[in-house]
Scaffold this motif. Structure first.
Motif, PDB file in Angstrom:
ATOM      1  N   GLU A  35      10.571  -4.060  25.764  1.00  0.00           N
ATOM      2  CA  GLU A  35       9.575  -2.995  25.870  1.00  0.00           C
ATOM      3  C   GLU A  35       9.796  -1.934  24.790  1.00  0.00           C
ATOM      4  OE1 GLU A  35       9.311  -1.228  29.694  1.00  0.00           O
ATOM      5  OE2 GLU A  35       8.221  -2.916  30.578  1.00  0.00           O
ATOM      6  N   ASP A  38       8.503  -3.331  21.623  1.00  0.00           N
ATOM      7  CA  ASP A  38       7.037  -3.328  21.637  1.00  0.00           C
ATOM      8  C   ASP A  38       6.490  -1.934  21.358  1.00  0.00           C
ATOM      9  OD1 ASP A  38       7.074  -5.995  22.209  1.00  0.00           O
ATOM     10  OD2 ASP A  38       6.708  -5.766  24.362  1.00  0.00           O
ATOM     11  N   ALA A  39       7.134  -0.893  21.913  1.00  0.00           N
ATOM     12  CA  ALA A  39       6.694   0.479  21.676  1.00  0.00           C
ATOM     13  C   ALA A  39       6.808   0.824  20.190  1.00  0.00           C
ATOM     14  CB  ALA A  39       7.522   1.452  22.518  1.00  0.00           C
ATOM     15  N   ASP A  41       6.769  -1.361  17.704  1.00  0.00           N
ATOM     16  CA  ASP A  41       5.761  -2.162  16.985  1.00  0.00           C
ATOM     17  C   ASP A  41       4.374  -1.539  17.102  1.00  0.00           C
ATOM     18  OD1 ASP A  41       7.678  -3.949  16.197  1.00  0.00           O
ATOM     19  OD2 ASP A  41       7.274  -5.399  17.787  1.00  0.00           O
ATOM     20  N   ARG A  42       4.045  -1.032  18.305  1.00  0.00           N
ATOM     21  CA  ARG A  42       2.733  -0.384  18.478  1.00  0.00           C
ATOM     22  C   ARG A  42       2.630   0.877  17.618  1.00  0.00           C
ATOM     23  NH1 ARG A  42       3.646  -1.887  23.901  1.00  0.00           N
ATOM     24  NH2 ARG A  42       4.430   0.204  24.395  1.00  0.00           N
ATOM     25  N   LEU A  45       2.032  -0.122  14.029  1.00  0.00           N
ATOM     26  CA  LEU A  45       0.634  -0.521  13.837  1.00  0.00           C
ATOM     27  C   LEU A  45      -0.270   0.704  13.758  1.00  0.00           C
ATOM     28  CD1 LEU A  45      -1.496  -2.760  13.705  1.00  0.00           C
ATOM     29  CD2 LEU A  45      -1.567  -2.737  16.207  1.00  0.00           C
ATOM     30  N   HIS A  46      -0.021   1.689  14.648  1.00  0.00           N
ATOM     31  CA  HIS A  46      -0.824   2.916  14.655  1.00  0.00           C
ATOM     32  C   HIS A  46      -0.644   3.679  13.350  1.00  0.00           C
ATOM     33  CE1 HIS A  46      -2.794   6.511  16.055  1.00  0.00           C
ATOM     34  NE2 HIS A  46      -1.695   7.235  15.895  1.00  0.00           N
TER      35      HIS A  46
END
Length: 512
Positions: A35, A38-39, A41-42, A45-46
C-alpha cells in the motif's frame, strides 16, 4: 506422564497459534508495504501529470516568444530597416504575438547598449529620444552576448525593471552587424507574475511546490512564494539528475523533509521545470491506516494471548465436552432419522435410503422392489377407538413389517400417517409379492376388530413396484410413482389386497 503429555500438547498448540499469528503479521506487513508503494506510485503519476500540463503551457508561451525574437533578428540581419519609415520598420520586425499581456515588450539594443527600438514604441533608436538615451550595457544578458557569439537564446535571472519596478525574465538573442561583427541584442521581457500565476494554478496540495530553474542553478520562479525552508529545491541534486536524463522523477531531502520531485528540461531551453510534493503528505493517509492496523493487531494479539492461556487451562474439560457433544449429536442424528412412535425409519431416512439403493440398482443392475402399505379405513378406526388404540395399531403394523422383511438390508419406514414403505434390494417381482402377502396375512391373523373395516376386521392394502435387472426406462421417481399407483389400484379393487407392477405394466392384483 499424563501431566507431561498435557504440557506437550499445550506447548504445541501455543506454538501453532504463535506461528499462525506470525504468518498473519507477516501478511499484514506485506500488504502495508504494498500500500505504501502504491501511494508513492500514485503520487508519481499525479506529479507527472502536473509536470506535463505545466510543461505544455510553458513550451507554448516561450516558443511563441522565441519565434518573435527570431523574426526580429532575421529582419535586422536581412534588411536595412533604417531606410524605411517607422511604421514599416515595426511591421517588418514585430509580429502581433509580442503584444500578448504576458510579454512586457521586445527591445532592440545596439552594440553600445542603447535601446534603439521597442515593440511598444515607434521611436527609432538612431534618432535622439528617450529610448535612444536608455542603456542596458550593464545587464548580464547584454554582456553575455557581447562577449560570445555561440550563446543562442539566453535566459536571464529575474530582475526588476528600472522604469516600472516590475519583475521580469529576459529572453535575448544576439544579432550581427553588416560586417558580421556584434551588432547588438534583441531582448524580450516575460513577466514573472504571469509565470507565477501559471504555476499557482496547478493542484499542488497543501505541501506541494513548483519551480523554474536555470541550468546554472538560478531560481527563476517558485510557487508558492514562501519562506518555508523545508520546501526549498535541492538545485544541485536536480541538475545532476537532469544531466543524466532530461525528464523523470526522483526523491531528495529538502533540509529535513523528504520530497518527491517530477522534473523536465524545457525543449531546447536552459530551463528546468520541477514539481514536488512532501512524502509526509503523500503517506499521511497510509500512515494513519497503518497505525490503526498495528494498534488493532496489538490488541488482537493481546486478546489472543489471554484467550490462549485460558484455553490451555481448560483443554481437558473442553475435550470431554466435545466427546459428550459428539455422543449427543449421534443420538440426535438417530432421532432425526427415526419415527418416534413406531421406531421405524422416518420419511427423511427413507428418502436417503431409497436414493442410495436406487444408485446401487443403477450401478449393479440388481432388481429393486418397493412396497407402499396403507392401513384400510384407519381414520375411521382412529375416530371410533381413539388415538391411543390407533397409536398401538400403528406400532403393531410396524413390528409386523419389520418381522416379515427379515433381511438386514431391507429398509422399513413410516412413510406418513398410516402409510408405510418397505425397500427390498435384490428382490424381484415374485419375491416382493411374497413379502407383501406375508405382511398382509400376518395382520389379518391378528384379528383386530374394526367396525368400519372389511368383514369387521383391520386390513391393509399394498402397492408393489419392481425395477428389474434389464429395466432402463425408469428412474427413482418413476419407481415411487409406480408403487403409489399400484397402491391406488389395490384400494380401488376393494382394499385388503395387493397390486404390483413392473416397468412394462401391472403384473398382478391379488384380492382376498
Amino acid at each position: 506422564m499424563e501431566r507431561l503429555s498435557r504440557f506437550r500438547k499445550t506447548a504445541l498448540l501455543i506454538g501453532a497459534v504463535l506461528l499462525l499469528f506470525a504468518s498473519f503479521v507477516g501478511l499484514i506487513g506485506l500488504i502495508l508495504v504494498q500500500e505504501r508503494s502504491d501511494a508513492i506510485d500514485r503520487a508519481k503519476l499525479h506529479l507527472g501529470n502536473l509536470r506535463s500540463t505545466a510543461e505544455s503551457s510553458l513550451d507554448s508561451i516561450i516558443h511563441s516568444f522565441e519565434l518573435s525574437l527570431d523574426a526580429v533578428v532575421f529582419g535586422l540581419e536581412k534588411f536595412d530597416v533604417t531606410s524605411y519609415p517607422p511604421a514599416v520598420q515595426r511591421a517588418i520586425l514585430f509580429d502581433r504575438s509580442v503584444f500578448a499581456p504576458q510579454f512586457s515588450g521586445i527591445n532592440i539594443i545596439d552594440a553600445t547598449g542603447r535601446v534603439i527600438m521597442n515593440s511598444r514604441d515607434e521611436t527609432l533608436g538612431l534618432r535622439e529620444g528617450d529610448i535612444a538615451t536608455t542603456t542596458l550595457q550593464d545587464r548580464s544578458f547584454f554582456d553575455v552576448h557581447a562577449k560570445r557569439d555561440d550563446v543562442g537564446l539566453y535566459v536571464s535571472e529575474p530582475f526588476k525593471r528600472r522604469q516600472t519596478g516590475e519583475w521580469v525574465i529576459v529572453f535575448s538573442r544576439r544579432f550581427a552587424a553588416a560586417d558580421g561583427g556584434f551588432g547588438g541584442v534583441v531582448a524580450g521581457a516575460l513577466r514573472v507574475s504571469y509565470l507565477q500565476a501559471l504555476l499557482d494554478r496547478l493542484d499542488l496540495g497543501r505541501r506541494g511546490s513548483a519551480s523554474l530553474v536555470r541550468t546554472d542553478g538560478t531560481l527563476l520562479v517558485r510557487s508558492p512564494s514562501t519562506s518555508d525552508p523545508t520546501m526549498g529545491l535541492p538545485v544541485k541534486d536536480l541538475l545532476q539528475v537532469v544531466d543524466r536524463e532530461t525528464r523523470g522523477v526522483f526523491e531528495a531531502k529538502s533540509n529535513a523533509e523528504e520530497r518527491l520531485y517530477a522534473y523536465a528540461r524545457l525543449e531546447k531551453l536552459p530551463i528546468v521545470l520541477s514539481i514536488s510534493e512532501s512524502k509526509a503528505e503523500i503517506l499521511a493517509d497510509w500512515k494513519w491506516r497503518a497505525m490503526i492496523i498495528v494498534l488493532a493487531m496489538i490488541l488482537l494479539l493481546t486478546l489472543a494471548a489471554i484467550l490462549l492461556l485460558r484455553f490451555s487451562s481448560e483443554l481437558d474439560r473442553r475435550r470431554e465436552a466435545e466427546l459428550a457433544l459428539q455422543k449427543a449429536a449421534r443420538q440426535l442424528e438417530h432421532l432425526s432419522l427415526t419415527d418416534s412412535l413406531t421406531g421405524l425409519a422416518n420419511r427423511r431416512s427413507f428418502d436417503i435410503a431409497f436414493e442410495r439403493e436406487w444408485a446401487r440398482h443403477h450401478r449393479e443392475r440388481a432388481p429393486l422392489s418397493l412396497l407402499l402399505i396403507d392401513i384400510d379405513h384407519f381414520k375411521a378406526y382412529n375416530d371410533h377407538y381413539g388415538h391411543p388404540a390407533g397409536d398401538g395399531t400403528l406400532s403393531l403394523v410396524a413390528r409386523i413389517i419389520e418381522t416379515e422383511a427379515r433381511r438386514q438390508i431391507d429398509v422399513a419406514a413410516r412413510y406418513g400417517g398410516e402409510e408405510f414403505a418397505l425397500i427390498l434390494p435384490d428382490t424381484d417381482a415374485d419375491g416382493a409379492l411374497a413379502v407383501a402377502e406375508r405382511i398382509r396375512v400376518t395382520l389379518a391373523q391378528q384379528e383386530i376388530l374394526h367396525s368400519h373395516g372389511i368383514n369387521g376386521m383391520l386390513t391393509m392394502s399394498i402397492g408393489v413396484a419392481t425395477a428389474g435387472r434389464a429395466d432402463t426406462d425408469w428412474d427413482a421417481r418413476k419407481l415411487l410413482e409406480a408403487a403409489d399407483h399400484s397402491l391406488y389400484e389395490a384400494k380401488h379393487a376393494g382394499r385388503n389386497c395387493i397390486a404390483a407392477r413392473q416397468s412394462h405394466g401391472v403384473t398382478a392384483i391379488a384380492v382376498v
